[in-house]
Motif scaffolding. Sequence first.
Motif, short mmCIF file in Angstrom:
data_model
loop_
_atom_site.label_atom_id
_atom_site.label_comp_id
_atom_site.label_asym_id
_atom_site.label_seq_id
_atom_site.Cartn_x
_atom_site.Cartn_y
_atom_site.Cartn_z
N ARG A 269 12.48 12.34 5.42
CA ARG A 269 13.01 13.23 4.36
C ARG A 269 14.52 13.14 4.26
NH1 ARG A 269 9.32 17.05 6.82
NH2 ARG A 269 7.40 17.09 5.61
N ARG A 270 15.20 13.09 5.41
CA ARG A 270 16.66 13.00 5.41
C ARG A 270 17.13 11.72 4.73
NH1 ARG A 270 17.24 14.20 10.31
NH2 ARG A 270 17.12 12.12 11.22
N HIS A 271 16.46 10.61 4.99
CA HIS A 271 16.87 9.33 4.39
C HIS A 271 16.53 9.27 2.90
CE1 HIS A 271 18.62 7.09 7.72
NE2 HIS A 271 17.83 7.85 8.47
N LYS B 162 7.37 11.14 -5.68
CA LYS B 162 6.86 12.51 -5.57
C LYS B 162 6.11 12.90 -6.85
CE LYS B 162 10.48 13.96 -2.43
NZ LYS B 162 11.53 14.93 -2.14
N LYS B 163 5.71 11.91 -7.63
CA LYS B 163 5.04 12.16 -8.91
C LYS B 163 3.71 12.88 -8.76
CE LYS B 163 7.14 8.34 -11.36
NZ LYS B 163 6.93 7.08 -12.07
N THR B 164 3.02 12.66 -7.67
CA THR B 164 1.69 13.25 -7.50
C THR B 164 1.74 14.60 -6.78
OG1 THR B 164 1.37 12.13 -5.38
CG2 THR B 164 0.61 10.97 -7.36
N LYS C 291 0.83 -1.19 0.00
CA LYS C 291 0.00 0.00 0.00
C LYS C 291 0.88 1.25 0.00
CE LYS C 291 -3.35 2.19 3.03
NZ LYS C 291 -3.99 2.15 4.33
N TRP C 292 0.39 2.32 -0.63
CA TRP C 292 1.08 3.61 -0.60
C TRP C 292 0.69 4.35 0.67
CZ3 TRP C 292 4.87 4.94 -3.83
CH2 TRP C 292 4.95 4.30 -5.07
N LEU C 293 1.69 4.94 1.33
CA LEU C 293 1.46 5.73 2.54
C LEU C 293 2.01 7.13 2.32
CD1 LEU C 293 2.78 3.15 5.19
CD2 LEU C 293 0.42 3.52 4.50
N ASP C 294 1.28 8.15 2.80
CA ASP C 294 1.84 9.50 2.73
C ASP C 294 2.86 9.67 3.86
OD1 ASP C 294 0.53 10.23 5.12
OD2 ASP C 294 -1.12 11.20 4.07
N ILE C 295 3.52 10.81 3.90
CA ILE C 295 4.62 10.97 4.84
C ILE C 295 4.16 10.90 6.30
CG2 ILE C 295 4.65 13.49 4.86
CD1 ILE C 295 7.84 13.09 4.70
N GLY C 296 2.97 11.39 6.58
CA GLY C 296 2.45 11.31 7.94
C GLY C 296 2.17 9.88 8.36
N GLU C 297 1.53 9.13 7.48
CA GLU C 297 1.25 7.72 7.75
C GLU C 297 2.55 6.92 7.87
OE1 GLU C 297 -2.98 7.14 5.40
OE2 GLU C 297 -1.11 7.13 4.24
N LEU D 294 5.12 9.98 -1.26
CA LEU D 294 4.45 8.71 -0.98
C LEU D 294 5.48 7.60 -0.86
CD1 LEU D 294 1.47 8.97 -3.48
CD2 LEU D 294 1.43 9.44 -1.03
N PHE D 295 5.21 6.67 0.03
CA PHE D 295 6.10 5.55 0.28
C PHE D 295 5.34 4.25 0.11
CE2 PHE D 295 7.32 9.11 2.90
CZ PHE D 295 8.69 9.15 2.79
#
Length: 73
Positions: free
Chosen positions: A43-45, A55-57, A24-30, A61-62
């Motif tokens: 972000r650092r990693h 960052k296409k959208t 599943k795709w997770l946003d940075i908060g999730e 997203l991870f």
Amino acid sequence: MEYRLLELLQEIKSLISNKPASDKWLDIGEAAKYCSVSRSTLRRHILLGSLSASKKTGKTLFKRSALENWLNG
């Protein structure tokens, strides 16, 4: 790049074993909550190249598998 190869190998493995990939795709908060780290750590990693993200959208997203590989690696 190494993490992308691992992601592709896991996808191939799931196809061979006939298991659906539950990635599943997770946003940075999730993702931060899932990994129990701060957003700035993620972000650092990404900048260091040890964690892959999309960052296409316009959002960072991870893939859950990328986070798991990063935590275990």
